[in-house]
Scaffold this active site. Structure first.
Site, mmCIF file in Angstrom:
data_model
loop_
_atom_site.group_PDB
_atom_site.id
_atom_site.type_symbol
_atom_site.label_atom_id
_atom_site.label_comp_id
_atom_site.label_asym_id
_atom_site.label_seq_id
_atom_site.Cartn_x
_atom_site.Cartn_y
_atom_site.Cartn_z
ATOM 1 N N ASP A 110 32.378 8.026 -7.760
ATOM 2 C CA ASP A 110 31.397 8.328 -8.801
ATOM 3 C C ASP A 110 31.776 9.605 -9.544
ATOM 4 O OD1 ASP A 110 29.938 6.129 -7.907
ATOM 5 O OD2 ASP A 110 28.695 7.337 -6.574
ATOM 6 N N ASN A 136 39.219 0.849 -7.362
ATOM 7 C CA ASN A 136 40.038 1.515 -6.354
ATOM 8 C C ASN A 136 41.156 0.546 -5.957
ATOM 9 O OD1 ASN A 136 38.957 -0.322 -4.452
ATOM 10 N ND2 ASN A 136 37.298 1.086 -3.931
ATOM 11 N N LYS A 193 41.787 -1.140 -3.258
ATOM 12 C CA LYS A 193 41.320 -2.369 -2.619
ATOM 13 C C LYS A 193 40.832 -3.356 -3.667
ATOM 14 C CE LYS A 193 37.858 -4.129 0.651
ATOM 15 N NZ LYS A 193 36.740 -3.771 1.565
ATOM 16 N N GLU A 194 40.047 -2.864 -4.627
ATOM 17 C CA GLU A 194 39.531 -3.731 -5.690
ATOM 18 C C GLU A 194 40.665 -4.214 -6.597
ATOM 19 O OE1 GLU A 194 35.277 -1.350 -5.665
ATOM 20 O OE2 GLU A 194 36.891 -0.786 -7.052
#
Length: 482
Positions: A274, A204, A206-207
């Protein structure tokens, strides 16, 4: 989109192996009517409790629901209740779980959410997030080697709970290359180097930002510029960055695609990543163009977040099926029950609310939107004209049943409309057996008509506060004054 989905439904099921951190999501639903005298915190009176698959287990359920032959590899606690329940739910979802290792030294990850009117008040986590033991690791490797087949898709669902470590990733990559498998990873930091050599990485935003800092890249550079550098450093075929309400961005050395999000009302983002992971795997497994893969995943995510709790989206739901308002109206209970029984085969929860709904106003719309959040299918039961006359007097209703039914069916959140001629909806509730009964107003749940019926088979009753000052009676009085 419809053509692509129909093609996917017609092809032979592909094998997929999901490896990662399995979780159980527990939801405690209740009502808040007072503040604790012990501390300034709300007191939640529990009304119902439910469970959903989370983490790698939710990915597995999503993949099974869209036609994959699924096997899952992970670790649960050998003796805890959460692990037992998780295994039972995998079995109900028809997910093969002979790759699951039961560990004496770990507990099953369980995320408990305390909910009030479908809003989360608190989350309590039970988990083991340290390194897994050598015995558990060796057992995991043995299960992977047994289950891995040539040409399959392998998904690594990493939630940083200890299963997807560097040695496991290296082993999977080695086996995948020997067997012509595609490896996709839903990553978690801080060590992003361990993913070097996988095919696709799905962080995502943030990652992705953490990866930019991890590799010492320029934070002011564009997502595409940094994405290409990350692909080079990790030897990726592609980086797929999920951007929440902005959509999904695919980046490779020679291509980038931004796919905007499908706009949809957000009820719960739990498990949306997911869902995206599963649908990306589906598209890639069937050699779809990456743009089509992103559109599939985006549409699926928009459906997943419109439900409270994690939700396994089906292929059929991706096909837009907008019923004409007249098709929503049922004139007999039996026909509606048949339709609802079909919906329940797909594990959809039926919500029922009832009322006169004589002159529609903003308070009604608010109640209907809140009712829809309580499940998947919203049924509105209307009092007939004769029933309203007995309840409200000879001057009511203002609008007859046909008019009220047509107006109600035109409201987007309403799935089906039915009527009842009795003074109360008790007989209808007993016949349709909704999963959730919703009533708008200042009521005590136990005194609502149908409470005993719905709770007797495990359903629940929700009360939604009225919008102050908005009522049909007040509107009629205001009109008469003029």
């Amino acid at each position: 989109m419809k053509k692509i989905i129909n093609q996917l439904k017609a092809v032979t099921a592909k094998d997929i192996l999901i490896i990662g951190d399995m979780m159980l999501d527990e939801y405690v639903f209740g009502a808040v009517n007072r503040i604790s005298p012990e501390a300034p915190v709300p007191v939640v009176k529990e009304e119902s409790r439910s469970w959903s698959l989370g983490g790698a287990a939710n990915v597995a359920a999503n993949c099974k629901h869209i036609g994959f032959n699924v096997n899952i590899v992970g670790v649960i606690g050998e003796t805890d209740r959460s692990g037992t329940l998780l295994m039972s739910m995998l079995k109900q979802s028809n997910v093969a779980f002979n790759g699951v290792v039961k560990s004496l030294g770990r507990v099953t990850t369980c995320k408990r959410r305390i909910m009030e009117k479908n809003h989360q008040l608190l989350r309590l986590d039970t988990e083991s997030d340290g390194a897994i033991s050598k015995q558990d690791f060796d057992e995991l490797i043995l299960r992977i080697d047994t289950l891995l087949k040539p040409g399959m898709i392998i998904l690594l669902s990493d939630y940083a709970k200890g299963v997807v470590n560097k040695d496991l990733v290296m082993h999977v990559i080695s086996k995948a290359r020997l067997n012509n498998c595609i490896v996709m990873v839903d990553p978690k930091g801080p060590d992003f180097l361990k993913y070097r050599g996988v095919d696709y990485l799905k962080p995502n935003f943030k990652e992705f930002s953490q990866m930019v800092r991890f590799f010492g890249l320029h934070e002011e550079a564009t997502l595409v510029e940094n994405g290409k550098l990350i692909c080079e450093k990790l030897d990726l075929k592609g980086l797929i960055v999920t951007l929440g309400d902005k959509g999904i961005h695919f980046v490779s050395q020679d291509r980038d695609i931004l796919c905007p999000a499908v706009k949809h009302e957000v009820y719960d983002i739990t498990g949306a990543g997911d869902t995206v992971f599963a649908f990306l795997a589906l598209g890639i497994a069937h050699n779809l163009d990456m743009g089509d893969c992103l559109r599939l995943a985006n549409k699926a995510a928009s459906i997943a977040i419109s439900h409270v709790k994690t939700y396994a989206v089906s292929l059929d739901e991706l096909i837009d099926r907008h019923l004409e308002p007249s098709e929503k109206v049922f004139h007999d209970w039996a026909s509606l029950k048949i339709e609802l029984d079909w919906q329940r085969l797909d594990r959809k929860k039926v919500v029922l609310t009832n009322g006169c709904f004589d002159i529609m106003h903003s308070g009604h719309i608010y109640t209907l939107k809140e009712a829809k959040k309580c499940g998947d299918i919203l049924v509105v039961a209307l009092n007939t004209d004769a029933s309203i006359k007995r309840l409200k007097g000879p001057s009511r209703p203002i609008n007859d049943l046909a008019e009220r039914s047509a107006m109600m069916a035109a409201i987007g959140v309403v799935d089906f409309v039915v009527s009842f001629d009795q003074d109360t909806p008790q007989a209808l509730i007993e016949y349709l057996r909704p999963d959730v009964l919703v009533k708008g107003g200042d009521y005590i749940a136990e005194k609502i008509v149908g409470y005993d019926i719905v709770t007797s088979y495990g359903g629940r009753v929700e009360i939604i506060d009225f919008v102050p000052g908005r009522s049909t009676t007040n509107l009629i009085a205001a009109i008469n004054k003029k």
